[in-house]
Design a protein around this motif. Structure first.
Motif, mmCIF file in Angstrom:
data_model
loop_
_atom_site.group_PDB
_atom_site.id
_atom_site.type_symbol
_atom_site.label_atom_id
_atom_site.label_comp_id
_atom_site.label_asym_id
_atom_site.label_seq_id
_atom_site.Cartn_x
_atom_site.Cartn_y
_atom_site.Cartn_z
ATOM 1 N N PHE A 15 -22.470 2.633 -24.508
ATOM 2 C CA PHE A 15 -23.096 1.328 -24.745
ATOM 3 C C PHE A 15 -24.130 1.032 -23.663
ATOM 4 C CE2 PHE A 15 -23.463 -3.257 -24.593
ATOM 5 C CZ PHE A 15 -23.482 -3.620 -25.931
ATOM 6 N N LYS A 16 -23.789 1.341 -22.432
ATOM 7 C CA LYS A 16 -24.692 1.082 -21.306
ATOM 8 C C LYS A 16 -25.975 1.891 -21.430
ATOM 9 C CE LYS A 16 -23.776 2.917 -17.292
ATOM 10 N NZ LYS A 16 -23.121 3.199 -15.980
ATOM 11 N N LYS A 17 -25.874 3.111 -21.965
ATOM 12 C CA LYS A 17 -27.037 3.987 -22.083
ATOM 13 C C LYS A 17 -27.739 3.864 -23.436
ATOM 14 C CE LYS A 17 -24.931 7.375 -18.961
ATOM 15 N NZ LYS A 17 -24.371 8.743 -18.841
ATOM 16 N N GLY A 18 -27.223 2.985 -24.279
ATOM 17 C CA GLY A 18 -27.752 2.867 -25.634
ATOM 18 C C GLY A 18 -28.973 1.977 -25.753
ATOM 19 N N PRO A 19 -29.526 1.879 -26.963
ATOM 20 C CA PRO A 19 -30.766 1.117 -27.183
ATOM 21 C C PRO A 19 -30.612 -0.383 -26.984
ATOM 22 C CG PRO A 19 -29.826 1.869 -29.271
ATOM 23 C CD PRO A 19 -29.052 2.550 -28.192
ATOM 24 N N VAL A 20 -29.446 -0.928 -27.244
ATOM 25 C CA VAL A 20 -29.253 -2.373 -27.088
ATOM 26 C C VAL A 20 -29.365 -2.769 -25.621
ATOM 27 C CG1 VAL A 20 -27.656 -4.289 -27.420
ATOM 28 C CG2 VAL A 20 -27.817 -2.504 -29.162
ATOM 29 N N VAL A 37 -26.934 -5.694 -10.898
ATOM 30 C CA VAL A 37 -26.763 -6.488 -9.676
ATOM 31 C C VAL A 37 -27.159 -7.940 -9.936
ATOM 32 C CG1 VAL A 37 -27.606 -6.840 -7.326
ATOM 33 C CG2 VAL A 37 -27.037 -4.545 -8.110
ATOM 34 N N MET A 38 -28.240 -8.152 -10.656
ATOM 35 C CA MET A 38 -28.682 -9.507 -10.977
ATOM 36 C C MET A 38 -27.643 -10.215 -11.846
ATOM 37 S SD MET A 38 -32.650 -8.485 -11.733
ATOM 38 C CE MET A 38 -33.203 -10.120 -12.179
ATOM 39 N N TYR A 39 -27.062 -9.476 -12.762
ATOM 40 C CA TYR A 39 -26.019 -10.043 -13.632
ATOM 41 C C TYR A 39 -24.790 -10.436 -12.820
ATOM 42 C CZ TYR A 39 -22.508 -10.225 -17.378
ATOM 43 O OH TYR A 39 -21.489 -10.593 -18.239
ATOM 44 N N ASP A 40 -24.395 -9.561 -11.887
ATOM 45 C CA ASP A 40 -23.257 -9.883 -11.026
ATOM 46 C C ASP A 40 -23.551 -11.127 -10.187
ATOM 47 O OD1 ASP A 40 -21.644 -7.853 -11.903
ATOM 48 O OD2 ASP A 40 -22.174 -6.464 -10.289
ATOM 49 N N LEU A 69 -27.346 -12.055 -22.010
ATOM 50 C CA LEU A 69 -26.024 -12.259 -21.402
ATOM 51 C C LEU A 69 -24.917 -11.818 -22.359
ATOM 52 C CD1 LEU A 69 -26.599 -15.733 -19.705
ATOM 53 C CD2 LEU A 69 -26.356 -13.523 -18.561
ATOM 54 N N GLN A 70 -25.128 -12.000 -23.654
ATOM 55 C CA GLN A 70 -24.126 -11.579 -24.625
ATOM 56 C C GLN A 70 -23.982 -10.055 -24.628
ATOM 57 O OE1 GLN A 70 -21.927 -13.552 -26.755
ATOM 58 N NE2 GLN A 70 -21.109 -11.488 -26.442
ATOM 59 N N VAL A 71 -25.098 -9.351 -24.535
ATOM 60 C CA VAL A 71 -25.052 -7.887 -24.496
ATOM 61 C C VAL A 71 -24.313 -7.412 -23.251
ATOM 62 C CG1 VAL A 71 -26.448 -5.793 -24.266
ATOM 63 C CG2 VAL A 71 -27.137 -7.584 -25.871
ATOM 64 N N LEU A 72 -24.604 -8.020 -22.128
ATOM 65 C CA LEU A 72 -23.930 -7.650 -20.883
ATOM 66 C C LEU A 72 -22.443 -7.977 -20.943
ATOM 67 C CD1 LEU A 72 -26.782 -8.855 -18.553
ATOM 68 C CD2 LEU A 72 -25.930 -6.499 -18.649
ATOM 69 N N GLN A 85 -19.150 -5.396 -20.586
ATOM 70 C CA GLN A 85 -17.992 -5.649 -19.732
ATOM 71 C C GLN A 85 -16.694 -5.657 -20.533
ATOM 72 O OE1 GLN A 85 -17.808 -6.762 -15.973
ATOM 73 N NE2 GLN A 85 -19.287 -5.142 -16.337
ATOM 74 N N ASP A 86 -16.734 -6.227 -21.724
ATOM 75 C CA ASP A 86 -15.546 -6.244 -22.575
ATOM 76 C C ASP A 86 -15.120 -4.833 -22.961
ATOM 77 O OD1 ASP A 86 -15.231 -8.959 -22.502
ATOM 78 O OD2 ASP A 86 -16.017 -9.345 -24.509
ATOM 79 N N LEU A 87 -16.091 -3.978 -23.254
ATOM 80 C CA LEU A 87 -15.775 -2.583 -23.576
ATOM 81 C C LEU A 87 -15.120 -1.892 -22.385
ATOM 82 C CD1 LEU A 87 -18.689 -0.948 -25.614
ATOM 83 C CD2 LEU A 87 -16.269 -0.997 -26.202
ATOM 84 N N GLU A 88 -15.646 -2.138 -21.202
ATOM 85 C CA GLU A 88 -15.085 -1.536 -19.992
ATOM 86 C C GLU A 88 -13.627 -1.941 -19.817
ATOM 87 O OE1 GLU A 88 -15.619 0.739 -16.348
ATOM 88 O OE2 GLU A 88 -17.002 0.428 -18.031
ATOM 89 N N LYS A 89 -13.341 -3.235 -19.944
ATOM 90 C CA LYS A 89 -11.979 -3.727 -19.772
ATOM 91 C C LYS A 89 -11.073 -3.280 -20.931
ATOM 92 C CE LYS A 89 -12.393 -6.221 -15.966
ATOM 93 N NZ LYS A 89 -13.776 -5.847 -15.627
#
Length: 299
Positions: free
Chosen positions: A49-54, A77-80, A105-108, A112-116
């Motif tokens: 997901f992180k490396k994808g087009p979205v 870093v900016m998101y954090d 923000l929704q994409v980010l 994070q949800d996928l990671e958790k």
């Protein structure tokens, strides 16, 4: 935080070893450490997901908005910074959040949800299978109260979000019908760690006496009652319903559950050498990175 309580008049602490197992079982579960925590393949979906087009589109939009050529790492870093500053001052707007649109923000958040999901949720069975010690503890102390043996009025455990979220997964909370993947992130999904994995998240088990040997079990997530599978009411369970649904976890063979596969090629690191990533360390990492980046951003 794992809480089992009928009152807050008395607080009891368990033996150190058992308390540690209830609080940080994920650190001493060899199978989890080998197959999830130290295995990059375990989070493949979030990496895709992180490396994808979205996500690439988010990086491009933020770059255009600032007039800079940014990498994902700098956007992260900016998101954090956006999240931390907003958490510290909820009533104030964070300047770091201004670079993102709501859709960014929704994409980010999806990432994070996928990671958790794959480190603490339903992505791997060991994530929730290892979370039986706290539930075993709840059943033991509630059984003592119901059977008249008495005990402490309240037991409180303080831990990290990973333990709390895996415990929620063990209870079947926030489970979606379809697994979350880099290609499928349902906008109406139940799994949202921005709601059930936030700062100060707590999980409480409450046993109430209803008179005439009748008992009621309620579970609250951050002071709000949640419904449990196997309960006839969305406000909780009778004691018999609770035992029927979760009594099997009283026999928690943690050593067997957490036995690592003999096919593992690399030796497991010892518990003493595993890094303890705590919230304060994350904050310092973000601030150090921000200080470094801000120094060279506009040069």
């Amino acid at each position: 935080m794992c809480i089992s309580a009928v009152s807050v008049n008395e607080v009891a602490t368990a033996a150190d070893t058992w308390s540690c197992l209830c609080q940080q079982f994920y650190k001493v579960c060899d199978k989890y450490v080998a197959e999830v925590d130290e295995n990059p393949k375990a989070t493949l979906e979030s990496q895709l997901f992180k490396k994808g087009p979205v996500m690439a589109a988010v990086v491009n939009r933020v770059s255009l908005r600032l007039g800079l050529s940014l990498t994902f790492q700098k956007v992260e870093v900016m998101y954090d910074a956006c999240r931390f500053y907003k958490a510290w001052n909820p009533s104030s707007d964070s300047a770091w959040c201004a670079v993102f649109t709501p859709s960014d923000l929704q994409v980010l958040e999806d990432w994070q949800d996928l990671e958790k999901y794959y480190t603490s949720g339903y992505g791997h069975a060991i994530n929730y299978e290892m979370a039986c010690p706290p539930l075993q503890d709840v059943i033991q102390y509630f059984s003592d109260m119901v059977d008249g043996r008495g005990g402490p009025k309240g037991i409180f455990y303080f831990t990290h979000s990973r333990a709390v979220i895996t415990m929620m997964s063990r209870l079947g909370l926030y489970r979606d019908v379809a697994p979350l993947t880099h290609e499928h992130m349902d906008p109406d999904r139940h799994w949202r760690t921005s709601s059930h994995g936030i700062f100060a998240t707590n999980l409480a088990f409450v046993l109430s006496s209803c008179g005439q040997d009748r008992w009621w079990v309620s579970v609250l997530m951050s002071e709000k009652v949640v419904s449990l599978d196997g309960c006839s009411s969305d406000r909780g369970c009778t004691w018999d319903e609770f035992l029927a649904a979760y009594g099997r976890y009283y026999r928690c063979d943690f050593d067997n559950i957490c036995q690592a596969s003999v096919q593992e090629e690399e030796p497991l690191s010892s518990a003493a050498n595993r890094p303890e990533v705590v919230w304060a360390t994350d904050v310092l990492r973000v601030l150090r990175t921000l200080a470094w980046w801000a120094g060279g951003l506009f040069t």
